[in-house]
Design a protein around this motif. Structure first.
Motif, short mmCIF file in Angstrom:
data_model
loop_
_atom_site.label_atom_id
_atom_site.label_comp_id
_atom_site.label_asym_id
_atom_site.label_seq_id
_atom_site.Cartn_x
_atom_site.Cartn_y
_atom_site.Cartn_z
N CYS A 63 -5.81 -8.69 -13.94
CA CYS A 63 -7.19 -8.01 -13.97
C CYS A 63 -6.93 -6.66 -14.19
O CYS A 63 -8.07 -5.86 -14.20
N LEU A 64 -5.72 -5.88 -13.81
CA LEU A 64 -5.40 -4.75 -14.00
C LEU A 64 -5.94 -3.86 -12.87
O LEU A 64 -6.03 -2.45 -13.05
N SER A 65 -6.53 -4.35 -11.93
CA SER A 65 -7.11 -3.72 -10.80
C SER A 65 -6.12 -3.22 -9.72
O SER A 65 -5.03 -4.07 -9.49
N THR A 66 -6.25 -1.97 -8.81
CA THR A 66 -5.38 -1.53 -7.82
C THR A 66 -5.89 -2.11 -6.58
O THR A 66 -7.02 -2.45 -6.52
N ASP A 67 -4.95 -1.76 -5.65
CA ASP A 67 -5.31 -2.06 -4.44
C ASP A 67 -6.45 -0.87 -3.74
O ASP A 67 -7.20 -1.26 -2.94
N GLU A 68 -6.30 0.24 -4.36
CA GLU A 68 -7.17 1.00 -4.05
C GLU A 68 -8.59 0.75 -4.24
O GLU A 68 -9.64 1.23 -3.65
N GLU A 69 -8.65 -0.15 -5.55
CA GLU A 69 -10.20 -0.50 -5.63
C GLU A 69 -10.61 -1.65 -5.19
O GLU A 69 -11.92 -2.09 -5.31
N ASP A 70 -9.78 -2.32 -4.50
CA ASP A 70 -9.97 -3.82 -3.88
C ASP A 70 -10.02 -3.54 -2.46
O ASP A 70 -10.02 -2.59 -1.82
N ASP A 71 -11.05 -4.61 -1.61
CA ASP A 71 -10.97 -4.55 -0.32
C ASP A 71 -9.69 -4.85 0.47
O ASP A 71 -8.66 -5.10 -0.18
N GLU A 72 -9.63 -4.50 1.72
CA GLU A 72 -8.67 -4.79 2.34
C GLU A 72 -8.14 -6.24 2.49
O GLU A 72 -6.96 -6.69 3.01
N THR A 73 -8.93 -7.31 2.48
CA THR A 73 -9.05 -8.67 2.69
C THR A 73 -8.31 -9.25 1.38
O THR A 73 -8.01 -10.33 1.53
N THR A 74 -8.21 -8.44 0.18
CA THR A 74 -7.77 -9.09 -1.00
C THR A 74 -6.33 -9.44 -0.84
O THR A 74 -5.64 -8.92 -0.28
N ASP A 75 -5.84 -10.72 -1.15
CA ASP A 75 -4.54 -11.42 -0.93
C ASP A 75 -3.70 -11.02 -2.25
O ASP A 75 -3.90 -11.54 -3.37
N TRP A 76 -2.78 -10.40 -2.13
CA TRP A 76 -1.62 -10.00 -3.04
C TRP A 76 -0.51 -10.96 -2.57
O TRP A 76 0.08 -11.27 -1.77
N VAL A 77 0.30 -11.10 -3.88
CA VAL A 77 1.29 -11.85 -3.96
C VAL A 77 2.22 -11.28 -4.93
O VAL A 77 2.08 -11.10 -6.10
N HIS A 78 3.75 -11.50 -4.91
CA HIS A 78 4.79 -11.22 -6.02
C HIS A 78 5.65 -12.50 -6.03
O HIS A 78 6.59 -12.60 -5.42
N PRO A 79 5.32 -13.24 -6.87
CA PRO A 79 5.84 -14.53 -7.04
C PRO A 79 7.05 -14.63 -8.16
O PRO A 79 7.56 -15.87 -7.97
N CYS A 80 7.75 -13.57 -8.38
CA CYS A 80 8.99 -13.83 -9.39
C CYS A 80 9.71 -12.59 -9.33
O CYS A 80 9.36 -11.70 -8.32
N ARG A 81 10.68 -12.49 -10.25
CA ARG A 81 11.64 -11.27 -9.90
C ARG A 81 11.10 -10.00 -10.49
O ARG A 81 12.06 -8.96 -10.45
N CYS A 82 10.07 -10.10 -11.20
CA CYS A 82 9.52 -8.72 -11.87
C CYS A 82 9.19 -7.59 -10.93
O CYS A 82 9.12 -7.74 -9.88
N ILE A 83 9.43 -6.37 -11.48
CA ILE A 83 9.27 -5.24 -10.81
C ILE A 83 8.39 -4.15 -11.60
O ILE A 83 8.03 -4.60 -12.75
N GLY A 84 7.94 -3.28 -10.64
CA GLY A 84 7.42 -2.35 -11.46
C GLY A 84 5.79 -2.99 -11.63
O GLY A 84 5.07 -3.42 -10.59
N SER A 85 5.06 -2.82 -12.83
CA SER A 85 3.59 -3.14 -12.61
C SER A 85 3.25 -4.41 -13.08
O SER A 85 2.32 -4.85 -12.66
#
Length: 340
Positions: free
Chosen positions: A74-96
């Motif tokens: 969705c291209l939204s950042t954590d600055e635009e989301d609430d603190e309760t938003t659940d983030w995950v990095h499921p693979c080896r990708c780095i950067g954006s």
């Protein structure tokens, strides 16, 4: 002599303060120069210490400031989301492409799996397979139902193909048996089928419609039209019946005289299929119509089929040649305005 010595001593005494003063001045100058020279390294050392302090401060600020995460769905950042938003990095990708929302990735996986939880999903960039965890079944009943559903889902395409192929096969067997009784006669055909080997019947009867369909690939009408075209339309009988075409280029003649039907055309496929399957019925009909005096049903049907094929071919040749002659004499008129 004594007077001269006294005068020289006085002169020396008068010059001594100036000389001492000049010496003192030189000494002071030398000392100042040495101090200036020693102060330059001190200034350089101070500037180096200031740069090091600034770099250390920047590193501390970078460590204290958290990395800005951006969801690649969705291209939204954590600055635009609430603190309760659940983030995950499921693979080896780095950067954006490193971070993604849990909900966004769940929807993306649903689209890839098409609601089939047995399919594995991997990252489209680094090809890392996502680790998916499902809740376990609370009872053996639901586990058995889910297992049966997966088996049926996997076996459905094979079962459908089997039913379709089986239906086509048994339809071909029935058509072959019907054709045998139609060509040989009801009693003779029935007797032949009853006294034949079952394996030979299961293999031979389905080949009858296949052979009829493949026979439609032989276009003998085109060969006659090519022969007529190579001889420059010099057959007087055909020219008298169908007319003489206008002089046209070879390319024009080939494009309009010869058949343009291809097996890639669905209409052509349906037409050839129906024409092939109707051939035994047409042969029986024309055999009884023109050769009713012949006692053998087989001979009568063969002659009727040959008559049907030749008559149909000649009509097709005549129609195509008439169409070609008509197109070869086609002219385009000038535009005339109705108002004038």
């Amino acid at each position: 002599m004594a007077d001269n010595l006294l005068e020289e001593v006085k002169i020396i005494d008068n010059k001594t303060p100036d000389t001492a003063q000049s010496v003192q001045t030189q000494t002071t100058t030398t000392t100042t120069t040495n101090k200036d020279d020693s102060s330059e390294p001190e200034i350089e050392n101070n500037s180096e210490h200031e740069n090091a302090d600034q770099n250390a401060a920047v590193e501390v600020n970078n460590q204290e400031k958290p990395e800005t995460r951006q969801c690649w769905v969705c291209l939204s950042t954590d600055e635009e989301d609430d603190e309760t938003t659940d983030w995950v990095h499921p693979c080896r990708c780095i950067g954006s492409s490193m971070w993604v929302h849990q909900n966004c990735l769940q929807q993306w996986i649903d689209e890839k799996q098409k609601f089939n939880s047995t399919l594995s999903v991997a990252c489209t960039q680094c090809n890392t397979e996502y680790v998916l965890i499902y809740t376990k079944h609370n009872g053996k009943l639901f586990f058995a139902i889910d297992l049966c559903d997966r088996i049926l889902y996997s076996a459905s395409p094979l079962a459908a193909i089997t039913c379709i192929v089986g239906s086509i096969y048994w339809s071909a067997v029935c058509y072959g048996a019907f054709t045998v009784m139609q060509v040989l006669g009801k009693e003779n055909g029935k007797s032949l089928i009853e006294h034949s080997d079952p394996i030979m019947l299961l293999v031979g009867l389905p080949t009858i419609p296949v052979v009829l369909i493949l026979s439609k690939l032989i276009r003998w009408e085109d060969q006659i039209l090519k022969l007529w075209f190579k001889n420059n339309f010099r057959y007087p009988l055909l020219g008298y019946v169908m007319g003489k075409p206008a002089a046209k280029s070879r390319e024009f003649t080939e494009n309009n005289l010869l058949s343009r039907e291809t097996m890639a055309d669905p209409i052509t496929i349906c037409r050839n299929f129906c024409s092939a399957l109707i051939l035994p019925t047409a042969a029986t009909f024309f055999g009884g119509l023109f050769f009713g005096d012949i006692e053998s049903n087989l001979h009568r049907t063969l002659l009727g089929g040959l008559t049907f094929i030749i008559g149909k071919g000649l009509l097709k040749i005549s129609l195509r040649q008439w169409q070609y002659v008509r197109i070869s004499h086609r002219k385009i008129l000038n535009f005339v305005d109705a108002k004038t």
